[in-house]
Scaffold this motif. Sequence first.
Motif, PDB file in Angstrom:
ATOM      1  N   ILE A 122      -9.101  -1.814  -0.145  1.00  0.00           N
ATOM      2  CA  ILE A 122      -8.629  -0.870  -1.167  1.00  0.00           C
ATOM      3  C   ILE A 122      -9.777  -0.473  -2.084  1.00  0.00           C
ATOM      4  O   ILE A 122      -9.933   0.703  -2.429  1.00  0.00           O
ATOM      5  CB  ILE A 122      -7.442  -1.468  -1.956  1.00  0.00           C
ATOM      6  N   ASN A 123     -10.623  -1.420  -2.465  1.00  0.00           N
ATOM      7  CA  ASN A 123     -11.765  -1.101  -3.320  1.00  0.00           C
ATOM      8  C   ASN A 123     -12.748  -0.175  -2.618  1.00  0.00           C
ATOM      9  O   ASN A 123     -13.324   0.708  -3.261  1.00  0.00           O
ATOM     10  CB  ASN A 123     -12.462  -2.377  -3.786  1.00  0.00           C
ATOM     11  N   ARG A 124     -12.931  -0.331  -1.299  1.00  0.00           N
ATOM     12  CA  ARG A 124     -13.776   0.604  -0.548  1.00  0.00           C
ATOM     13  C   ARG A 124     -13.173   2.003  -0.583  1.00  0.00           C
ATOM     14  O   ARG A 124     -13.891   2.994  -0.687  1.00  0.00           O
ATOM     15  CB  ARG A 124     -13.949   0.140   0.899  1.00  0.00           C
ATOM     16  N   GLN A 125     -11.852   2.085  -0.483  1.00  0.00           N
ATOM     17  CA  GLN A 125     -11.185   3.390  -0.531  1.00  0.00           C
ATOM     18  C   GLN A 125     -11.398   4.049  -1.890  1.00  0.00           C
ATOM     19  O   GLN A 125     -11.631   5.258  -1.967  1.00  0.00           O
ATOM     20  CB  GLN A 125      -9.672   3.242  -0.257  1.00  0.00           C
ATOM     21  N   LYS A 126     -11.338   3.256  -2.942  1.00  0.00           N
ATOM     22  CA  LYS A 126     -11.573   3.790  -4.286  1.00  0.00           C
ATOM     23  C   LYS A 126     -12.991   4.337  -4.394  1.00  0.00           C
ATOM     24  O   LYS A 126     -13.208   5.396  -4.984  1.00  0.00           O
ATOM     25  CB  LYS A 126     -11.381   2.696  -5.332  1.00  0.00           C
ATOM     26  N   GLY A 127     -13.958   3.621  -3.819  1.00  0.00           N
ATOM     27  CA  GLY A 127     -15.352   4.064  -3.861  1.00  0.00           C
ATOM     28  C   GLY A 127     -15.563   5.354  -3.109  1.00  0.00           C
ATOM     29  O   GLY A 127     -16.327   6.226  -3.530  1.00  0.00           O
ATOM     30  N   GLN A 128     -14.877   5.519  -1.972  1.00  0.00           N
ATOM     31  CA  GLN A 128     -15.009   6.745  -1.188  1.00  0.00           C
ATOM     32  C   GLN A 128     -14.376   7.924  -1.912  1.00  0.00           C
ATOM     33  O   GLN A 128     -14.865   9.045  -1.832  1.00  0.00           O
ATOM     34  CB  GLN A 128     -14.368   6.570   0.184  1.00  0.00           C
ATOM     35  N   ALA A 129     -13.301   7.666  -2.631  1.00  0.00           N
ATOM     36  CA  ALA A 129     -12.625   8.745  -3.363  1.00  0.00           C
ATOM     37  C   ALA A 129     -13.489   9.241  -4.518  1.00  0.00           C
ATOM     38  O   ALA A 129     -13.453  10.409  -4.864  1.00  0.00           O
ATOM     39  CB  ALA A 129     -11.273   8.265  -3.884  1.00  0.00           C
ATOM     40  N   ALA A 130     -14.286   8.336  -5.103  1.00  0.00           N
ATOM     41  CA  ALA A 130     -15.117   8.704  -6.237  1.00  0.00           C
ATOM     42  C   ALA A 130     -16.383   9.441  -5.793  1.00  0.00           C
ATOM     43  O   ALA A 130     -17.007  10.135  -6.581  1.00  0.00           O
ATOM     44  CB  ALA A 130     -15.507   7.458  -7.023  1.00  0.00           C
ATOM     45  N   GLU A 183      -7.654  -6.364  -0.507  1.00  0.00           N
ATOM     46  CA  GLU A 183      -8.153  -5.870  -1.790  1.00  0.00           C
ATOM     47  C   GLU A 183      -9.549  -5.262  -1.641  1.00  0.00           C
ATOM     48  O   GLU A 183      -9.847  -4.233  -2.252  1.00  0.00           O
ATOM     49  CB  GLU A 183      -8.130  -6.990  -2.817  1.00  0.00           C
ATOM     50  N   THR A 206       0.801  -1.228   0.000  1.00  0.00           N
ATOM     51  CA  THR A 206       0.000   0.000   0.000  1.00  0.00           C
ATOM     52  C   THR A 206       0.831   1.275   0.000  1.00  0.00           C
ATOM     53  O   THR A 206       0.321   2.338  -0.326  1.00  0.00           O
ATOM     54  CB  THR A 206      -0.927   0.047   1.230  1.00  0.00           C
TER      55      THR A 206
END
Length: 64
Positions: A55-63, A52, A16
């Motif tokens: 990380i995908n949850r983090q991507k969703g929050q960033a979007a 993983e 990470t």
Amino acid sequence: MSRPPLATLDQIAAFTGLPKRTIYDQRHRGVGIGALAFKVGTQLRWDWADVEAWINRQKGQAAA
């Protein structure tokens, strides 16, 4: 590259780019803050699938 199913703190930090202390602290802040970790004996381990998903949850929050 093949990796073992369980990861160490060093491996998660390398993967990470986060400091080990940050990963460790997130574990204690509550469910959903960091990747789910558990103890095997006295050592913390992470399931790569959980890392993983985190990380995908983090991507969703960033979007959002």
